[in-house]
Design a protein around this motif. Structure first.
Motif, PDB file in Angstrom:
ATOM      1  N   LYS A  26      21.340  63.809  12.406  1.00  0.00           N
ATOM      2  CA  LYS A  26      20.873  64.992  13.128  1.00  0.00           C
ATOM      3  C   LYS A  26      22.097  65.839  13.446  1.00  0.00           C
ATOM      4  N   TYR A  27      22.001  67.123  13.168  1.00  0.00           N
ATOM      5  CA  TYR A  27      23.113  68.064  13.378  1.00  0.00           C
ATOM      6  C   TYR A  27      24.383  67.612  12.661  1.00  0.00           C
ATOM      7  N   GLY A  28      24.217  66.883  11.569  1.00  0.00           N
ATOM      8  CA  GLY A  28      25.381  66.402  10.826  1.00  0.00           C
ATOM      9  C   GLY A  28      26.011  65.151  11.402  1.00  0.00           C
ATOM     10  N   ILE A  29      25.469  64.617  12.469  1.00  0.00           N
ATOM     11  CA  ILE A  29      25.969  63.392  13.081  1.00  0.00           C
ATOM     12  C   ILE A  29      25.131  62.239  12.525  1.00  0.00           C
TER      13      ILE A  29
ATOM     14  N   ALA B 272      28.139  56.775  11.049  1.00  0.00           N
ATOM     15  CA  ALA B 272      29.382  57.097  11.750  1.00  0.00           C
ATOM     16  C   ALA B 272      29.300  56.775  13.246  1.00  0.00           C
ATOM     17  N   TYR B 273      28.109  56.861  13.806  1.00  0.00           N
ATOM     18  CA  TYR B 273      27.909  56.652  15.242  1.00  0.00           C
ATOM     19  C   TYR B 273      26.751  55.680  15.456  1.00  0.00           C
ATOM     20  N   PRO B 274      26.951  54.399  15.141  1.00  0.00           N
ATOM     21  CA  PRO B 274      25.851  53.434  15.187  1.00  0.00           C
ATOM     22  C   PRO B 274      25.234  53.221  16.571  1.00  0.00           C
ATOM     23  N   SER B 275      25.964  53.513  17.626  1.00  0.00           N
ATOM     24  CA  SER B 275      25.419  53.284  18.965  1.00  0.00           C
ATOM     25  C   SER B 275      24.663  54.497  19.525  1.00  0.00           C
ATOM     26  N   LEU B 276      24.701  55.622  18.804  1.00  0.00           N
ATOM     27  CA  LEU B 276      24.002  56.825  19.288  1.00  0.00           C
ATOM     28  C   LEU B 276      22.518  56.786  18.949  1.00  0.00           C
ATOM     29  N   ASP B 277      21.728  57.345  19.828  1.00  0.00           N
ATOM     30  CA  ASP B 277      20.311  57.572  19.549  1.00  0.00           C
ATOM     31  C   ASP B 277      20.231  58.898  18.789  1.00  0.00           C
ATOM     32  N   ILE B 278      20.328  58.817  17.490  1.00  0.00           N
ATOM     33  CA  ILE B 278      20.421  60.014  16.645  1.00  0.00           C
ATOM     34  C   ILE B 278      19.192  60.906  16.807  1.00  0.00           C
ATOM     35  N   LYS B 279      18.046  60.314  16.832  1.00  0.00           N
ATOM     36  CA  LYS B 279      16.805  61.100  16.907  1.00  0.00           C
ATOM     37  C   LYS B 279      16.768  61.982  18.152  1.00  0.00           C
ATOM     38  N   ASN B 280      17.321  61.513  19.266  1.00  0.00           N
ATOM     39  CA  ASN B 280      17.282  62.263  20.516  1.00  0.00           C
ATOM     40  C   ASN B 280      18.596  62.960  20.863  1.00  0.00           C
ATOM     41  N   LEU B 281      19.517  63.017  19.919  1.00  0.00           N
ATOM     42  CA  LEU B 281      20.798  63.698  20.112  1.00  0.00           C
ATOM     43  C   LEU B 281      20.554  65.184  20.395  1.00  0.00           C
ATOM     44  N   THR B 282      21.217  65.712  21.403  1.00  0.00           N
ATOM     45  CA  THR B 282      21.074  67.139  21.714  1.00  0.00           C
ATOM     46  C   THR B 282      22.153  67.939  20.987  1.00  0.00           C
TER      47      THR B 282
ATOM     48  N   ALA C 166      24.110  70.084  22.360  1.00  0.00           N
ATOM     49  CA  ALA C 166      25.307  70.058  23.204  1.00  0.00           C
ATOM     50  C   ALA C 166      26.105  68.777  22.991  1.00  0.00           C
ATOM     51  N   GLU C 167      25.418  67.649  22.850  1.00  0.00           N
ATOM     52  CA  GLU C 167      26.110  66.385  22.571  1.00  0.00           C
ATOM     53  C   GLU C 167      26.789  66.431  21.208  1.00  0.00           C
ATOM     54  N   ALA C 168      26.095  66.990  20.219  1.00  0.00           N
ATOM     55  CA  ALA C 168      26.682  67.112  18.882  1.00  0.00           C
ATOM     56  C   ALA C 168      27.928  67.995  18.930  1.00  0.00           C
ATOM     57  N   LYS C 169      27.861  69.089  19.665  1.00  0.00           N
ATOM     58  CA  LYS C 169      29.004  69.997  19.768  1.00  0.00           C
ATOM     59  C   LYS C 169      30.201  69.292  20.398  1.00  0.00           C
ATOM     60  N   ALA C 170      29.964  68.487  21.409  1.00  0.00           N
ATOM     61  CA  ALA C 170      31.061  67.745  22.056  1.00  0.00           C
ATOM     62  C   ALA C 170      31.684  66.743  21.084  1.00  0.00           C
TER      63      ALA C 170
ATOM     64  N   GLY D 281      34.852  70.615   6.241  1.00  0.00           N
ATOM     65  CA  GLY D 281      35.033  69.477   5.342  1.00  0.00           C
ATOM     66  C   GLY D 281      34.971  68.152   6.086  1.00  0.00           C
ATOM     67  N   ALA D 282      35.519  68.117   7.294  1.00  0.00           N
ATOM     68  CA  ALA D 282      35.499  66.894   8.099  1.00  0.00           C
ATOM     69  C   ALA D 282      34.074  66.515   8.482  1.00  0.00           C
ATOM     70  N   VAL D 283      33.294  67.504   8.876  1.00  0.00           N
ATOM     71  CA  VAL D 283      31.903  67.246   9.242  1.00  0.00           C
ATOM     72  C   VAL D 283      31.122  66.772   8.027  1.00  0.00           C
TER      73      VAL D 283
END
Length: 158
Positions: A30-33, A37-47, A49-53, A79-81
């Motif tokens: 979600k949002y490129g996250i 890369a982030y196994p502990s994140l709740d990707i489906k509910n990522l905001t 603002a959280e992605a931007k941070a 490119g990094a994203v």
């Protein structure tokens, strides 16, 4: 609005909302996250603002984009994203003729400062596209990746 904010707006335009494409090695995204890369994140509910941070901390800051020329900073960030921070920095380092260790240090920054930013951008995007054509996922994602790089080349210097 900061230059990071401008770049974030452009990059997020290439990234989408929630997807879970089985052809994407990142998995749930979600949002490129990605979940990979982030196994502990709740990707489906990522905001957003959280992605931007995350983008600021783990991509922009790690690549030291505030110390790069404007257009080069955008390309390295995008490119990094899209392909990972280390890979993006390696493309930058190859573009300026220094050892490609995947970390922006004083030698990389000095080489960037002594090279025309438009030359860096042309080399960088050429390497990026060449790399992507060699990926096993090229057939599935080539149209979007090629359009993304073409859009970046159209904004060279900005």
């Amino acid at each position: 609005m900061t230059y990071f904010d401008e770049c974030f707006e452009s990059v997020i335009g290439h990234e989408g909302g929630y997807v879970n494409n089985p052809k994407d090695p990142g998995g749930e995204t979600k949002y490129g996250i990605s979940k990979r890369a982030y196994p502990s994140l709740d990707i489906k509910n990522l905001t957003l603002a959280e992605a931007k941070a995350i983008y600021r901390r783990d991509y922009w800051d790690r690549a030291r984009c505030d110390e790069l020329p404007r257009g080069v900073a955008f390309d390295v960030f995008d490119g990094a994203v899209n392909s990972g921070i280390s890979q993006s920095i390696r493309w930058l380092q190859r573009s300026v003729g220094v050892a490609d260790d995947g970390k922006v240090g004083p030698l990389t920054l000095a080489a960037v400062k002594s090279t025309d930013p438009k030359v860096i951008q042309a080399r960088y995007n050429g390497q990026r596209l060449d790399f992507m054509t060699r990926l096993s996922t090229w057939d599935a994602f080539s149209r979007g990746w090629a359009r993304r790089i073409a859009a970046n080349l159209q904004r060279v210097g900005g």
